[in-house]
Design an enzyme around this catalytic site. Structure first.
Site, PDB file in Angstrom:
ATOM      1  CB  SER A 180      33.334  44.621  39.799  1.00  0.00           C
ATOM      2  OG  SER A 180      33.497  43.413  40.528  1.00  0.00           O
ATOM      3  CG  ASP A 228      40.779  42.778  38.626  1.00  0.00           C
ATOM      4  OD1 ASP A 228      40.625  42.385  39.658  1.00  0.00           O
ATOM      5  OD2 ASP A 228      40.026  43.174  37.978  1.00  0.00           O
ATOM      6  CG  HIS A 241      38.478  45.162  40.813  1.00  0.00           C
ATOM      7  ND1 HIS A 241      38.277  44.301  39.934  1.00  0.00           N
ATOM      8  CD2 HIS A 241      37.427  44.983  41.832  1.00  0.00           C
ATOM      9  CE1 HIS A 241      36.913  43.880  39.829  1.00  0.00           C
ATOM     10  NE2 HIS A 241      36.480  44.594  40.924  1.00  0.00           N
TER      11      HIS A 241
END
Length: 222
Positions: free
Chosen positions: A118, A172, A203
């Protein structure tokens, strides 16, 4: 170093590491977040590997109402830009310092991998593509490429054949798939060797993904 961090070694014998993997966590997490992932990697063929898991600085995050949390850079409200460039540059310097620390401890740049999830993915890409020495590779998980329009002019000559492992979850909803594919397209336009993987996850990181990461690491650190 100004960052707190966790260090793990794949070999308990005390032998000097033959490679280092610097793992950058996502927004609001810390270095502990990826300890379970690191412990699942099996890199005996490489020899002793040092894993360095730093904590990002604490800062107010605009998109989260100014709440103070660990973040590599501030995120603005939707529609007002994606990230604070000054923060990205400052965190790039922190990651560069982590790389320099590993080199000082005897691991050459060519045996150092940057791995990020991320926001950590964003920093791994930004730093790896600009680092003056060619690294072993970058693992870019569930993230995107900040400063994408600057990448062509700012990338280092050393990064032109930098191996990149990119992975993203099809479900995601935090970093949506188009942001990841846009990053991949930038890398492809620059002829950066990029290995792309998609998974039926959100995610997060899956066991299948960890197995693929393991195989990729065994290749680039062979």
């Amino acid at each position: 170093m100004s960052l707190s961090l966790i260090e793990l070694e794949s070999d308990a014998t005390g032998a000097a590491p033959r490679a280092s993997v610097i793992v950058l966590h996502g927004l609001g997490a810390d270095g502990n977040d990826f300890v379970p992932v690191v412990r699942r990697l099996r890199l005996d063929e490489v020899g002793p590997v040092r894993f360095v898991l730093p904590d990002a600085p604490e800062r107010p995050v605009t998109r989260n109402g100014g709440y103070v949390m660990r973040a590599w850079f501030d995120l603005y409200a939707p529609g007002a830009g994606q990230e604070a460039e000054a923060d990205v540059r400052a965190s790039q310097a922190l990651v560069d310092a982590l790389i320099a620390r590993e080199i000082e401890r005897g691991v050459p740049a060519s045996r150092i991998v940057l791995m990020g999830f991320s926001q950590g993915c964003a920093m791994a890409l930004v730093t790896g593509l600009r680092h003056p020495q060619r690294l072993a590779g970058v693992i870019a998980l569930s993230g995107y490429l900040p400063l994408a329009d600057r990448t062509a002019e700012e990338r280092s000559d050393a990064s032109r054949d930098l191996p990149v492992f990119m992975a993203h979850g099809r479900q995601d909803d935090v970093v949506v798939m188009p942001r990841a594919t846009a990053a991949r397209e930038v890398l492809e336009s620059l002829a950066v060797p990029c290995e792309w993987h998609e998974y039926d996850i959100g995610h997060e990181v899956s066991l299948e993904e960890i197995r693929d990461i393991n195989q990729w690491l065994l290749r680039v650190l062979a």
